[in-house]
Design a protein around this motif. Structure first.
Motif: not given
Length: 232
Positions: A67-69, A111, A113-115, A71, A64-65, A117-118
């Motif tokens: 990546t960041g992108d 993931f 939170p990442q999805i 969706t 998770a750290r 946030a995107n």
């Protein structure tokens, strides 16, 4: 959804159905993180290899750290079926539950939170017709997949308000190394990958990919006597 503008993480993407999924997504223009325990085994042109052991919380957090992108998340990583509930080694049974249920949940929790946030996106859990019907010789696998189906239903309700569509693919045997010793009709994983990705794009909640899974789904309404006609 437009997959050509999506960044997708596929777990277990180094071989078999996961590789077929990654290839289909890349072919549609998606950016694909191809996750595997050993990323050196990822040989798909255009894929971005990513180290990920879904049963290891530290590995999940590191992915998770890294990546960041993302969706779109595809929870595909699996362990081969084979543990009998009454005679199988309990460690083998735990491994099936750790992989299909707890591993899927762990990656999803990392993931989401990442999805979000995107701007939202989608999650696809690779299930089975055996989510709906059980065979004794695959008892632990069936139980784990049934648990994963229940998890999928709960997550789709919880994540709808965050703009994340949670889908499930139900499919029978596919012609992959994981079940090469099973003597039964098998689907081409490339065909099933196309059906699965079509389902993500269409926003389908349940993607029922073959006749065996459609028959299992239909039998649910008939109860035990229809699911298991061999019972006295």
């Amino acid at each position: 959804m437009d997959l050509s503008t999506s960044t997708v993480l596929v777990t277990g993407a180094n071989r078999g159905f996961g590789r077929a999924l990654a290839a289909e997504l890349i072919g549609r223009g998606a950016t694909v993180h191809a996750a595997a325990r050993n990323p050196d085994q990822v040989d798909l042109p255009g894929a971005r290899p990513l180290a990920l052991d879904i049963t290891d919380p530290n590995s999940v957090a590191a992915a998770a750290r890294a990546t960041g992108d993302v969706t779109v998340l595809v929870n595909n990583a699996a362990s081969p079926p084979g543990a009998d509930l009454l005679t199988g080694d309990l460690n083998d049974i735990r491994r099936e539950m750790d992989t299909h249920y707890l591993g899927t949940l762990s990656v999803t929790r990392a993931f989401v939170p990442q999805i979000t946030a995107n701007g939202g996106g989608a999650i696809l859990n690779i299930l089975s017709g055996l989510s709906w019907v059980s065979f004794p010789q695959f008892g632990a696998y069936c139980a784990a997949k049934s648990a994963e189906w229940s998890l999928t239903n709960a997550l789709r309700l919880q994540l709808a308000d965050q703009g994340i569509r949670v889908s499930a693919l139900h499919v029978g045997y596919m012609d992959t190394d994981m079940i090469r010793e099973v003597d039964a009709p098998k689907s081409d994983p490339t065909d099933i990958a196309r059906i699965a990705v079509d389902g993500i794009a269409a926003g389908a909640y349940e993607i029922v990919a073959d006749d065996a899974s459609r028959q299992a789904q239909a039998a649910l309404a008939g109860g035990v006597s229809v699911l298991y006609p061999q019972l006295p």
